[in-house]
Write an enzyme that holds these catalytic residues in place. Structure first.
Site, PDB file in Angstrom:
ATOM      1  CG  ASN A  61      -1.918  -1.116   1.349  1.00 51.95           C
ATOM      2  OD1 ASN A  61      -2.892  -1.080   0.504  1.00 51.95           O
ATOM      3  ND2 ASN A  61      -1.679  -2.110   2.087  1.00 51.95           N
ATOM      4  CD  GLU A  62       4.821   1.588  -2.688  1.00 50.79           C
ATOM      5  OE1 GLU A  62       5.223   2.458  -1.863  1.00 50.79           O
ATOM      6  OE2 GLU A  62       5.632   0.778  -3.368  1.00 50.79           O
TER       7      GLU A  62
END
Length: 639
Positions: free
Chosen positions: A162-163
């Site tokens: 989850n950037e």
């Protein structure tokens, strides 16, 4: 998990944090907590539903779980696992696959039912990924949700993949990877170009549903992002900050990863301190930098208004403190890194005698010497010391394939021009070309190709050392065996490396040793090379009298300098010496322009090196000391 009762010492921390002395003790604690969940669920006749992570961080946890299974009978028959993520596209049998990773480090060594193992499928057609992600979420829900989710953290602040920009309610999905994340993975893929640009990941919303969340981080390499995640504002720019909203989360850190937290980095802001010499130096320099004032201009109000009233009261008046720390910094500066002959050395970082010292510079890669301490290296040689250099590894992984081909093409043409039979070289060249055309990411090179790359780096290193002023008898290319062994297996013995290093040290019997002190990555080449050197010196110290007079100085690499309060010797460079250092770096032509592993810094190595040393000079000047063109810094390591 109840929230931590936030004491004054942890008032900047917005979620519970537990800090262990080292990675091993922290990992054993996490493994025990996982084992307790497994055993509790088994006693209740239930399955334990675990969310598992990959990467270097959880490896020691998995090692301990395997030990608990083999030595203490911990069973995984009631365990159902869901992995956080997987690269996309990614064949399940590829060396970089997280399926391969999990079986290598955990599943192949315990009695888990393979039917209970769930890992995102990186081999799907892209059109099928969305349906797979929905099914993955439904399967987790069908099992009643995750009892525990184990997390690491990336330098972008990502959890799972989850950037930055991920939504707090996101579910399992296909995502694009941040460039920094891909840079960090470059070594596993033989360069950044081989790293996939996408991945399948559990979402932050999925992670939040877990009944317990443990985020782990080891080493100072993670300290900066940990501080932002723990003490910063909640922001989509750093997805790990979303965990501040969970009532079931805990961060488990070693001292390195926790080092930037306020209670460790600037403890005077949160508690009364025991003011030893090093802490006073750190606090006064911090205050001067914070206020952008020279040390000698700091006032009592400055101390009182910035959490240092206790220091002013106990050790004041503050002007005396300022003068003391100013003098301590002044005494780190020397133009004589080998010691100044016929001088009072009581306030100097190095001994005056012997006037001409035997010194050896250990360089983990073939260019670390000139990049990191090239000016000091030149100064030592110019001042007549008996200087040796030892290139500890071949550095062959950092040479482009086409550069290796070019060198062999040159050798073939040279042979033909001299009337020498070049057939064997042509055979090698054809093998190399054929291999390179089908080479897989991070695949170990053919022995011949590996050797050519090593010779390229060796030639460049010798040219650089000659430019500094060394003759060939003082240039040692160690090519320590661990470097190539670790391409095949992470579990290697370092005894051969230690023995070889001991022999070299015994041959030189130095009064000065210089070594790379970049320890942020505990598994990195710099740290491994230092550990080999350190162990060699410790063993020799038991039997060799000369070791008692041997001082070990640490230097830093091209990216980061020591903190100012840590510096014990600082060597100023003139503009001409900066130019000579640059030309020495230029001898390493294979590393110029665009190296194979550039990290996340687009600057060339020589630019990074010059910027770093000029920044050190600027800091000294800002603190009220003399203004120099550049300065190289060192810390003495007492073994």
């Amino acid at each position: 998990m109840p929230r931590l009762n936030l004491l004054e010492e942890t008032r900047f921390e917005k979620l519970p944090v537990i800090v262990y002395p080292d990675m091993l003790s922290a990992s054993k604690n996490v493994a025990k907590r996982i084992a307790d969940i497994i055993k509790q669920k088994a006693a209740e006749g239930k399955q334990a539903i675990l969310g598992l992570a990959t990467g270097a961080t959880p490896v020691t946890v998995y090692n301990e779980l395997v030990r608990l299974h083999k030595e203490e009978g911990l069973s995984f028959k009631n365990v159902v696992s869901f992995n956080l993520d997987e690269y996309f596209p990614m064949a399940p049998t590829a060396a970089q696959s997280y399926k391969v990773f999990m079986y290598k480090h955990l599943f192949s060594h315990v009695d888990i039912d393979p039917e209970n193992v769930h890992i995102p499928d990186g081999a799907l057609k892209q059109d099928d990924v969305a349906a797979f992600c929905v099914a993955y979420e439904q399967k987790i829900t069908a099992y009643g949700g995750l009892d525990l989710q184990v997390l690491g953290i990336g330098r972008t602040g990502h959890i799972g993949f989850n950037e930055p920009g991920s939504a707090p309610n996101s579910g399992t999905r296909l995502v694009s990877l941040d460039e920094l994340t891909r840079s960090d993975a470059a070594h596993d893929f033989g360069g950044k170009a081989g790293v996939p640009v996408k991945a399948i990941t559990m979402g932050i919303g999925t992670i939040f549903k877990a009944r317990e969340i443990i985020l782990m981080a080891w080493s100072a390499k993670k300290a900066e992002i940990i501080k932002k995640a723990v003490e910063g504002e909640v922001s989509a720019d750093i997805p790990a900050t979303y965990l501040q909203h969970s009532d079931h989360v805990e961060f488990v850190l070693d001292t390195g990863a926790a080092s930037a937290l306020t209670r460790f980095d600037t403890p005077w802001l949160v508690k009364d301190c025991v003011w030893d010499e090093q802490l006073i130096k750190k606090a006064v320099i911090w205050l001067a930098k914070t206020l952008n004032k020279p040390i000698l201009k700091l006032t009592e109000d400055d101390y009182n208004n910035h959490g240092m009233a206790q220091l002013a009261t106990e050790k004041g008046p503050v002007y005396n403190i300022n003068i003391h720390i100013f003098n301590k910094l002044q005494h780190t500066i020397t133009g004589w890194p080998g010691g100044k002959p016929n001088a009072d050395d009581s306030q100097r970082p190095e001994r005056a005698l012997p006037a001409k010292k035997r010194a050896i510079v250990f360089s983990p890669h073939p260019d670390d010497d000139v990049i990191s301490m090239g000016g000091t290296f030149i100064r030592l040689a110019d001042q007549g010391h008996d200087v040796h250099v030892a290139y500890q590894t071949s550095g062959n992984t950092a040479v482009w394939d086409d550069d290796a081909l070019r060198f062999v093409e040159f050798a073939i043409d040279l042979s033909k021009s001299q009337g020498i039979d070049a057939q064997s070289l042509e055979n090698l060249y054809n093998k190399m070309r054929g291999f390179i055309e089908t080479k897989q990411p991070n695949q170990t090179d053919l022995a011949g190709l590996e050797n050519i790359k090593g010779l390229i780096r060796k030639g460049e290193a010798i040219a650089g050392a000659r430019f500094v002023g060394l003759d060939d008898a003082h240039i040692h290319f160690q090519n320590l065996p661990f470097y190539d062994k670790r391409k095949v297996s992470k579990e290697v013995s370092y005894e051969d490396d230690i023995q070889q290093t001991m022999q070299l040290l015994q041959q030189v019997q130095p009064q000065q040793v210089y070594a790379a002190g970049d320890f942020a990555d505990p598994h990195g080449t710099h740290k491994t090379c230092f550990d080999i050197l350190h162990e060699s010196l410790k063993r020799l110290a038991k039997t060799e009298e000369w070791v008692k007079d041997c001082w070990l100085w640490l230097y830093r690499g091209a990216w980061h300098e020591f903190e100012t309060y840590e510096i014990e010797m600082c060597v100023p460079l003139s503009p001409e010496e900066v130019e000579r250092k640059r030309l020495a770096i230029f001898k390493h032509q294979s590393q110029k322009d665009r190296p194979v592993f550039p990290g996340d810094d687009a600057r060339e190595f020589w630019v990074r090196a010059e910027d770093r040393t000029s920044e050190t000079a600027q800091i000294y000047n800002q603190l009220g000391l003399a203004e120099y063109e550049a300065m190289e810094a060192f810390v003495r390591f007492k073994f």
